[in-house]
Design an enzyme around this catalytic site. Structure first.
Site, PDB file in Angstrom:
ATOM      1  N   LYS A   1       0.821  -1.212   0.000  1.00 28.62           N
ATOM      2  CA  LYS A   1       0.000   0.000   0.000  1.00 28.62           C
ATOM      3  C   LYS A   1       0.864   1.276   0.000  1.00 28.62           C
ATOM      4  CE  LYS A   1      -4.097  -2.041   2.242  1.00 28.62           C
ATOM      5  NZ  LYS A   1      -5.118  -1.853   3.321  1.00 28.62           N
TER       6      LYS A   1
ATOM      7  N   TYR B   1     -12.511  -1.574  -3.853  1.00 24.20           N
ATOM      8  CA  TYR B   1     -13.062  -1.759  -2.510  1.00 24.20           C
ATOM      9  C   TYR B   1     -14.589  -1.649  -2.479  1.00 24.20           C
ATOM     10  CZ  TYR B   1      -8.508  -1.899  -0.146  1.00 24.20           C
ATOM     11  OH  TYR B   1      -7.260  -2.270   0.312  1.00 24.20           O
TER      12      TYR B   1
ATOM     13  N   PHE C   1     -15.510   3.962   6.598  1.00 22.54           N
ATOM     14  CA  PHE C   1     -14.125   4.220   6.196  1.00 22.54           C
ATOM     15  C   PHE C   1     -13.903   4.145   4.682  1.00 22.54           C
ATOM     16  CE2 PHE C   1     -14.345  -0.300   7.554  1.00 22.54           C
ATOM     17  CZ  PHE C   1     -13.893  -0.950   6.399  1.00 22.54           C
TER      18      PHE C   1
ATOM     19  N   THR D   1      -5.769  -6.867  10.622  1.00 21.52           N
ATOM     20  CA  THR D   1      -6.016  -5.597   9.926  1.00 21.52           C
ATOM     21  C   THR D   1      -5.437  -4.411  10.703  1.00 21.52           C
ATOM     22  OG1 THR D   1      -8.066  -6.576   9.084  1.00 21.52           O
ATOM     23  CG2 THR D   1      -7.849  -4.188   8.897  1.00 21.52           C
TER      24      THR D   1
ATOM     25  N   ASN E   1      -2.124   0.342   6.833  1.00 23.03           N
ATOM     26  CA  ASN E   1      -1.652  -0.940   7.353  1.00 23.03           C
ATOM     27  C   ASN E   1      -0.760  -1.718   6.386  1.00 23.03           C
ATOM     28  OD1 ASN E   1      -3.639  -1.674   5.615  1.00 23.03           O
ATOM     29  ND2 ASN E   1      -4.909  -2.766   7.100  1.00 23.03           N
TER      30      ASN E   1
ATOM     31  N   HIS F   1      -2.152  -5.449   1.551  1.00 24.02           N
ATOM     32  CA  HIS F   1      -3.474  -6.021   1.308  1.00 24.02           C
ATOM     33  C   HIS F   1      -3.306  -7.477   0.898  1.00 24.02           C
ATOM     34  CE1 HIS F   1      -7.491  -6.701  -0.390  1.00 24.02           C
ATOM     35  NE2 HIS F   1      -6.856  -7.326  -1.365  1.00 24.02           N
TER      36      HIS F   1
ATOM     37  N   GLU G   1     -10.244 -10.145  -7.551  1.00 26.89           N
ATOM     38  CA  GLU G   1      -9.238  -9.089  -7.364  1.00 26.89           C
ATOM     39  C   GLU G   1      -8.090  -9.228  -8.364  1.00 26.89           C
ATOM     40  OE1 GLU G   1      -9.928  -8.379  -2.547  1.00 26.89           O
ATOM     41  OE2 GLU G   1      -8.004  -9.154  -3.248  1.00 26.89           O
TER      42      GLU G   1
HETATM   43  P1  ADP Z   1      -8.334  -6.619   5.489  1.00 21.65           P
HETATM   44  O1  ADP Z   1      -7.504  -5.675   4.641  1.00 21.65           O
HETATM   45  O2  ADP Z   1      -7.579  -7.139   6.667  1.00 21.65           O
HETATM   46  O3  ADP Z   1      -8.979  -7.704   4.676  1.00 21.65           O
HETATM   47  P2  ADP Z   1     -10.933  -5.324   5.543  1.00 21.65           P
HETATM   48  O4  ADP Z   1     -11.231  -6.026   4.268  1.00 21.65           O
HETATM   49  O5  ADP Z   1     -11.919  -5.432   6.651  1.00 21.65           O
HETATM   50  O6  ADP Z   1      -9.511  -5.737   6.131  1.00 21.65           O
HETATM   51  O7  ADP Z   1     -10.762  -3.766   5.256  1.00 21.65           O
HETATM   52  C1  ADP Z   1     -10.108  -3.312   4.083  1.00 21.65           C
HETATM   53  C2  ADP Z   1      -9.175  -2.187   4.455  1.00 21.65           C
HETATM   54  O8  ADP Z   1      -9.952  -1.088   4.917  1.00 21.65           O
HETATM   55  C3  ADP Z   1      -8.209  -2.482   5.611  1.00 21.65           C
HETATM   56  O9  ADP Z   1      -7.035  -3.146   5.194  1.00 21.65           O
HETATM   57  C4  ADP Z   1      -7.930  -1.112   6.132  1.00 21.65           C
HETATM   58  O10 ADP Z   1      -6.960  -0.435   5.310  1.00 21.65           O
HETATM   59  C5  ADP Z   1      -9.269  -0.421   5.977  1.00 21.65           C
HETATM   60  N1  ADP Z   1     -10.082  -0.527   7.204  1.00 21.65           N
HETATM   61  C6  ADP Z   1     -10.700  -1.632   7.703  1.00 21.65           C
HETATM   62  N2  ADP Z   1     -11.349  -1.373   8.837  1.00 21.65           N
HETATM   63  C7  ADP Z   1     -11.164  -0.047   9.071  1.00 21.65           C
HETATM   64  C8  ADP Z   1     -11.594   0.859  10.091  1.00 21.65           C
HETATM   65  N3  ADP Z   1     -12.361   0.442  11.110  1.00 21.65           N
HETATM   66  N4  ADP Z   1     -11.186   2.146   9.993  1.00 21.65           N
HETATM   67  C9  ADP Z   1     -10.428   2.575   8.975  1.00 21.65           C
HETATM   68  N5  ADP Z   1      -9.989   1.785   7.973  1.00 21.65           N
HETATM   69  C10 ADP Z   1     -10.349   0.487   8.020  1.00 21.65           C
HETATM   70 MG    MG Z   2     -10.385  -7.557   3.156  1.00 26.35          MG
END
Ligand code: ADP
Ligand code: MG
Length: 134
Positions: A10, A50, A58, A92, A113, A116, A127
């Protein structure tokens, strides 16, 4: 059985200068990188990627962040690639991720974070098709 997943470095991790460290870990974990490119997403491309999160609070900040700078897109292959890549990334929220995981090492917040990874075979296929034609 060999499996494919989409991995993204990212914008926060690219800005930090840890592309090499992350790719080194990918190779140590015996993934094959079978496609890779640097990209800069438009806001619309980030929103499309997304789309499953379009009802989340978010969604706006996330798609702003993902279109804020260069990213690295990779197709990774190995046995159990989807689950293994998610294990290497960690939770996450970097604060909750296990020590030694990529998000713990290089992420700075739940939004920024570092990496992905796809979460299931169907989403991995969708994806990968989104970013790698053919
Ligand atoms: P992951 O990437 O672990 O699969 P998710 O699919 O739930 O997690 O979320 C996609 C992305 O959205 C996350 O990697 C993170 O960058 C962002 N995200 C998820 N939850 C939050 C939150 N509560 N607040 C802000 N950003 C979030
Ligand atoms: Mg995800």
């Amino acid at each position: 059985m060999s499996e494919k997943t989409l991995a993204i470095i990212k914008p926060d991790a690219v800005k930090k200068g840890v592309i090499g460290k992350i790719i080194s870990r990918i190779e140590d974990e015996k993934f094959k990188i079978t496609a890779m490119r640097l990209a800069k997403l438009t806001k619309d491309e980030a929103k499309g990627f997304y789309i499953v999160h379009n009802d989340k609070p978010f969604y706006g900040p996330l798609t702003d962040f993902m279109s804020s700078g260069p990213i690295v897109l990779m197709r990774l292959e190995r046995e159990d690639a989807i689950a293994h890549w998610r294990k290497i990334m960690g939770a996450t929220d970097p604060a909750k991720a296990e020590p030694g995981t990529l998000r713990r090492l290089y992420g700075s917040s739940i939004e920024n974070n570092a990496t992905h990874g796809s979460d299931a075979p169907e989403t991995a296929a969708w994806e990968l098709a989104y970013f790698f034609k053919g």
